[in-house]
Design a protein around this motif. Structure first.
Motif, PDB file in Angstrom:
ATOM      1  N   THR A  82       0.718  11.711   1.053  1.00 38.60           N
ATOM      2  CA  THR A  82      -0.192  11.319  -0.022  1.00 38.60           C
ATOM      3  C   THR A  82      -0.516  12.551  -0.851  1.00 38.60           C
ATOM      4  OG1 THR A  82      -1.135   9.616   1.414  1.00 38.60           O
ATOM      5  CG2 THR A  82      -2.408  10.228  -0.532  1.00 38.60           C
ATOM      6  N   LEU A  83      -0.188  12.466  -2.124  1.00 40.28           N
ATOM      7  CA  LEU A  83      -0.379  13.643  -2.978  1.00 40.28           C
ATOM      8  C   LEU A  83      -1.601  13.488  -3.873  1.00 40.28           C
ATOM      9  CD1 LEU A  83       2.927  13.390  -2.395  1.00 40.28           C
ATOM     10  CD2 LEU A  83       2.779  15.546  -3.643  1.00 40.28           C
ATOM     11  N   LYS A  84      -2.103  14.624  -4.306  1.00 38.85           N
ATOM     12  CA  LYS A  84      -3.284  14.650  -5.171  1.00 38.85           C
ATOM     13  C   LYS A  84      -2.860  14.662  -6.634  1.00 38.85           C
ATOM     14  CE  LYS A  84      -5.033  18.564  -3.756  1.00 38.85           C
ATOM     15  NZ  LYS A  84      -4.133  19.183  -2.785  1.00 38.85           N
ATOM     16  N   ALA A  85      -3.825  14.349  -7.492  1.00 36.01           N
ATOM     17  CA  ALA A  85      -3.564  14.441  -8.932  1.00 36.01           C
ATOM     18  C   ALA A  85      -3.220  15.883  -9.287  1.00 36.01           C
ATOM     19  CB  ALA A  85      -4.786  13.981  -9.717  1.00 36.01           C
ATOM     20  N   GLY A  86      -2.181  16.041 -10.045  1.00 35.39           N
ATOM     21  CA  GLY A  86      -1.736  17.380 -10.424  1.00 35.39           C
ATOM     22  C   GLY A  86      -0.622  17.912  -9.541  1.00 35.39           C
ATOM     23  N   ASP A  87      -0.456  17.270  -8.352  1.00 29.84           N
ATOM     24  CA  ASP A  87       0.644  17.680  -7.479  1.00 29.84           C
ATOM     25  C   ASP A  87       1.974  17.259  -8.086  1.00 29.84           C
ATOM     26  OD1 ASP A  87      -1.050  18.767  -5.640  1.00 29.84           O
ATOM     27  OD2 ASP A  87      -0.924  17.107  -4.202  1.00 29.84           O
ATOM     28  N   ALA A 116      -1.473   9.310  -7.812  1.00 31.45           N
ATOM     29  CA  ALA A 116      -2.015  10.149  -6.744  1.00 31.45           C
ATOM     30  C   ALA A 116      -2.821   9.292  -5.785  1.00 31.45           C
ATOM     31  CB  ALA A 116      -2.893  11.245  -7.354  1.00 31.45           C
ATOM     32  N   GLY A 117      -2.989   9.775  -4.554  1.00 34.59           N
ATOM     33  CA  GLY A 117      -3.874   9.140  -3.593  1.00 34.59           C
ATOM     34  C   GLY A 117      -3.302   7.938  -2.885  1.00 34.59           C
ATOM     35  N   ILE A 118      -2.010   7.724  -2.996  1.00 34.83           N
ATOM     36  CA  ILE A 118      -1.355   6.591  -2.331  1.00 34.83           C
ATOM     37  C   ILE A 118      -0.206   7.146  -1.486  1.00 34.83           C
ATOM     38  CG2 ILE A 118      -0.071   4.438  -2.678  1.00 34.83           C
ATOM     39  CD1 ILE A 118      -1.387   4.219  -5.414  1.00 34.83           C
ATOM     40  N   VAL A 169       5.643  13.754 -11.035  1.00 39.17           N
ATOM     41  CA  VAL A 169       4.313  14.251 -11.371  1.00 39.17           C
ATOM     42  C   VAL A 169       3.287  13.212 -10.932  1.00 39.17           C
ATOM     43  CG1 VAL A 169       2.785  14.993 -13.235  1.00 39.17           C
ATOM     44  CG2 VAL A 169       5.217  15.591 -13.304  1.00 39.17           C
ATOM     45  N   PHE A 170       2.288  13.644 -10.182  1.00 42.49           N
ATOM     46  CA  PHE A 170       1.255  12.731  -9.680  1.00 42.49           C
ATOM     47  C   PHE A 170      -0.016  12.869 -10.521  1.00 42.49           C
ATOM     48  CE2 PHE A 170       4.271  13.073  -6.385  1.00 42.49           C
ATOM     49  CZ  PHE A 170       4.233  11.873  -5.701  1.00 42.49           C
ATOM     50  N   SER A 171      -0.582  11.728 -10.890  1.00 44.77           N
ATOM     51  CA  SER A 171      -1.810  11.768 -11.686  1.00 44.77           C
ATOM     52  C   SER A 171      -2.665  10.562 -11.357  1.00 44.77           C
ATOM     53  CB  SER A 171      -1.486  11.792 -13.169  1.00 44.77           C
ATOM     54  OG  SER A 171      -0.721  10.653 -13.511  1.00 44.77           O
ATOM     55  N   GLY A 182       0.782  -1.228   0.000  1.00 46.90           N
ATOM     56  CA  GLY A 182       0.000   0.000   0.000  1.00 46.90           C
ATOM     57  C   GLY A 182       0.811   1.274   0.000  1.00 46.90           C
ATOM     58  N   ILE A 183       2.122   1.156  -0.119  1.00 45.34           N
ATOM     59  CA  ILE A 183       2.963   2.352  -0.169  1.00 45.34           C
ATOM     60  C   ILE A 183       3.667   2.396  -1.518  1.00 45.34           C
ATOM     61  CG2 ILE A 183       4.972   3.526   0.832  1.00 45.34           C
ATOM     62  CD1 ILE A 183       4.173   2.224   3.514  1.00 45.34           C
ATOM     63  N   GLN A 184       3.639   3.573  -2.116  1.00 39.71           N
ATOM     64  CA  GLN A 184       4.281   3.759  -3.414  1.00 39.71           C
ATOM     65  C   GLN A 184       5.723   4.250  -3.190  1.00 39.71           C
ATOM     66  OE1 GLN A 184       2.832   5.851  -7.420  1.00 39.71           O
ATOM     67  NE2 GLN A 184       2.609   7.160  -5.629  1.00 39.71           N
TER      68      GLN A 184
END
Ligand SMILES: [Cu+2]
Length: 141
Positions: A118-123, A75-77, A139-141, A54-56
């Motif tokens: 945990t980052l959001k899409a676009g972060d 994103a979200g992980i 880049v997170f997406s 569960g960790i990226q």
């Protein structure tokens, strides 16, 4: 019979020419990776992330700059950066990631794990060396 021999010779000569071209090209970059010519973002994005329990984990190598310069992440992980060094005696061992309030000196050889949350899409996560010469972007997406 002569025809067969001349074909074999032709293949050997062409093969030798290719070998010569291929073996000549890497000599221009003298070990340091900072002189790699600018590439399209697509070709820089390589598979350097892995999701485990569960960790990226995103692996970035610091030596004469950072590689890959551009990474894609989900994103979200919960995400951790693994900064790898291997005989790194240049300033890429001095790492700053402003958005994480991170500033540290990586060991000359080893792995440093940095929690990125945990980052959001676009972060994005941007790391720069202490002198601001080298950088990398996730880049997170
Ligand atoms: Cu630097």
């Amino acid at each position: 019979m002569n025809k067969v021999l001349s074909i074999i010779f032709a293949v050997l000569i062409i093969g030798g020419a290719f070998y010569y071209i291929n073996s000549d090209s890497p000599k221009t970059s003298g070990g340091e990776q900072e002189n790699v010519p600018a590439q399209k973002p697509d070709s820089q994005a390589v598979e350097n992330s892995e999701i485990k329990d569960g960790i990226q984990y995103i692996t970035i190598t610091a030596r004469g700059g950072y590689s890959p310069r551009l990474s894609n992440a989900k994103a979200g992980i919960p995400t951790k950066l693994i900064m790898k060094t291997n005989g790194t005696y240049d300033c890429s061992a001095s790492l700053v990631i402003r958005s994480l309030n991170y500033r540290g000196i990586l060991p000359n050889t080893g792995e440093t794990v940095i929690d990125a949350g945990t980052l959001k899409a676009g972060d994005t996560l941007r790391g720069i060396c202490g002198m601001g010469m080298y950088n990398f972007l996730v880049v997170f997406s």
